[in-house]
Scaffold this motif. Structure first.
Motif, PDB file in Angstrom:
ATOM      1  N   ALA A   1       0.832  -1.209   0.000  1.00  0.00           N
ATOM      2  CA  ALA A   1       0.000   0.000   0.000  1.00  0.00           C
ATOM      3  C   ALA A   1       0.864   1.255   0.000  1.00  0.00           C
ATOM      4  N   VAL A   2       1.920   1.273   0.787  1.00  0.00           N
ATOM      5  CA  VAL A   2       2.829   2.427   0.827  1.00  0.00           C
ATOM      6  C   VAL A   2       3.498   2.607  -0.528  1.00  0.00           C
ATOM      7  N   LEU A   3       3.910   1.530  -1.150  1.00  0.00           N
ATOM      8  CA  LEU A   3       4.551   1.604  -2.461  1.00  0.00           C
ATOM      9  C   LEU A   3       3.605   2.166  -3.514  1.00  0.00           C
ATOM     10  N   VAL A   4       2.348   1.742  -3.497  1.00  0.00           N
ATOM     11  CA  VAL A   4       1.357   2.239  -4.459  1.00  0.00           C
ATOM     12  C   VAL A   4       1.143   3.739  -4.261  1.00  0.00           C
ATOM     13  N   VAL A   5       1.030   4.210  -3.012  1.00  0.00           N
ATOM     14  CA  VAL A   5       0.842   5.632  -2.739  1.00  0.00           C
ATOM     15  C   VAL A   5       2.028   6.445  -3.246  1.00  0.00           C
ATOM     16  N   ILE A   6       3.237   5.973  -3.035  1.00  0.00           N
ATOM     17  CA  ILE A   6       4.439   6.680  -3.505  1.00  0.00           C
ATOM     18  C   ILE A   6       4.449   6.771  -5.025  1.00  0.00           C
ATOM     19  N   ILE A   7       4.095   5.699  -5.708  1.00  0.00           N
ATOM     20  CA  ILE A   7       4.080   5.703  -7.179  1.00  0.00           C
ATOM     21  C   ILE A   7       3.020   6.669  -7.699  1.00  0.00           C
ATOM     22  N   VAL A   8       1.830   6.675  -7.103  1.00  0.00           N
ATOM     23  CA  VAL A   8       0.761   7.578  -7.535  1.00  0.00           C
ATOM     24  C   VAL A   8       1.186   9.036  -7.345  1.00  0.00           C
ATOM     25  N   LEU A   9       1.782   9.362  -6.209  1.00  0.00           N
ATOM     26  CA  LEU A   9       2.228  10.732  -5.968  1.00  0.00           C
ATOM     27  C   LEU A   9       3.325  11.144  -6.953  1.00  0.00           C
ATOM     28  N   ALA A  10       4.232  10.239  -7.262  1.00  0.00           N
ATOM     29  CA  ALA A  10       5.307  10.555  -8.205  1.00  0.00           C
ATOM     30  C   ALA A  10       4.740  10.810  -9.602  1.00  0.00           C
ATOM     31  N   LEU A  11       3.798   9.985 -10.029  1.00  0.00           N
ATOM     32  CA  LEU A  11       3.204  10.173 -11.361  1.00  0.00           C
ATOM     33  C   LEU A  11       2.348  11.431 -11.417  1.00  0.00           C
ATOM     34  N   ALA A  12       1.621  11.727 -10.355  1.00  0.00           N
ATOM     35  CA  ALA A  12       0.793  12.936 -10.329  1.00  0.00           C
ATOM     36  C   ALA A  12       1.655  14.189 -10.391  1.00  0.00           C
ATOM     37  N   GLY A  13       2.807  14.175  -9.773  1.00  0.00           N
ATOM     38  CA  GLY A  13       3.706  15.324  -9.786  1.00  0.00           C
ATOM     39  C   GLY A  13       4.328  15.568 -11.144  1.00  0.00           C
ATOM     40  N   ARG A  14       4.459  14.518 -11.934  1.00  0.00           N
ATOM     41  CA  ARG A  14       5.069  14.649 -13.257  1.00  0.00           C
ATOM     42  C   ARG A  14       4.177  15.314 -14.286  1.00  0.00           C
TER      43      ARG A  14
END
Length: 166
Positions: free
Chosen positions: A23-36
């Motif tokens: 779950a933590v990994l999924v949240v980090i990936i979503v935040l990274a993609l949203a920032g891009r």
């Protein structure tokens, strides 16, 4: 009879740790993609859109509001009219806040928002929610949260740099 029962399991199961880590990994990936995917706003003065001549701005007025947390918002209200022959579904403006220090102006690029209601407070909506047909007139509002401290407090220059038409 009075012997304590031995502990079963001995802590948090490995499966729970695995699910939490995933779950933590999924949240980090979503935040990274949203920032891009943030669109970069132009830092230089852009040319006026060709259809801008058909969208005169008038009745410009500035006001300020301070929030309870100490933040300050600056508003520019005005009136826009579509004198052209196309339906306008989106407008982006560049607002140039000049200073008296011979420095380049601060450039803010924002979408123009139309005023939907004025009571009990001013509520805005994007132009796409109520496109401007030929001959339509509407009031608009631009909102700015942080302006330069060296701004000369004069009405800034507003340039229509993008117009979406149908």
């Amino acid at each position: 009879m009075f012997v304590s029962k031995p502990a079963e399991g001995g802590g948090i199961p490995v499966m729970a740790w695995g699910v939490a880590g995933l779950a933590v990994l999924v949240v980090i990936i979503v935040l990274a993609l949203a920032g891009r995917h943030k669109s970069a706003t132009p830092a230089t003065i852009q040319p006026v859109a060709p259809y801008a001549a058909n969208l005169p701005l008038s009745q410009l007025a500035m006001s300020e509001s301070t929030s309870l947390s100490g933040g300050k918002s600056t508003f520019i209200d005005g009136h826009i009219q579509n004198t052209g022959n196309q339906i306008v579904s989106g407008i982006t403006v560049q607002v140039l806040f000049r200073n008296n220090e011979a420095m380049p102006p601060q450039i803010e690029t924002v979408p123009l928002s139309l005023i939907r209601t004025r009571e009990p407070y001013v509520d805005t909506q994007p132009v796409s929610a109520a496109p401007l047909k030929p001959g339509d007139e509407r009031d608009f509002r631009l909102i700015f949260e942080s302006l330069p401290t060296n701004w000369n407090m004069q009405m800034p220059e507003i340039r229509i740099i993008q117009v979406g038409t149908k």
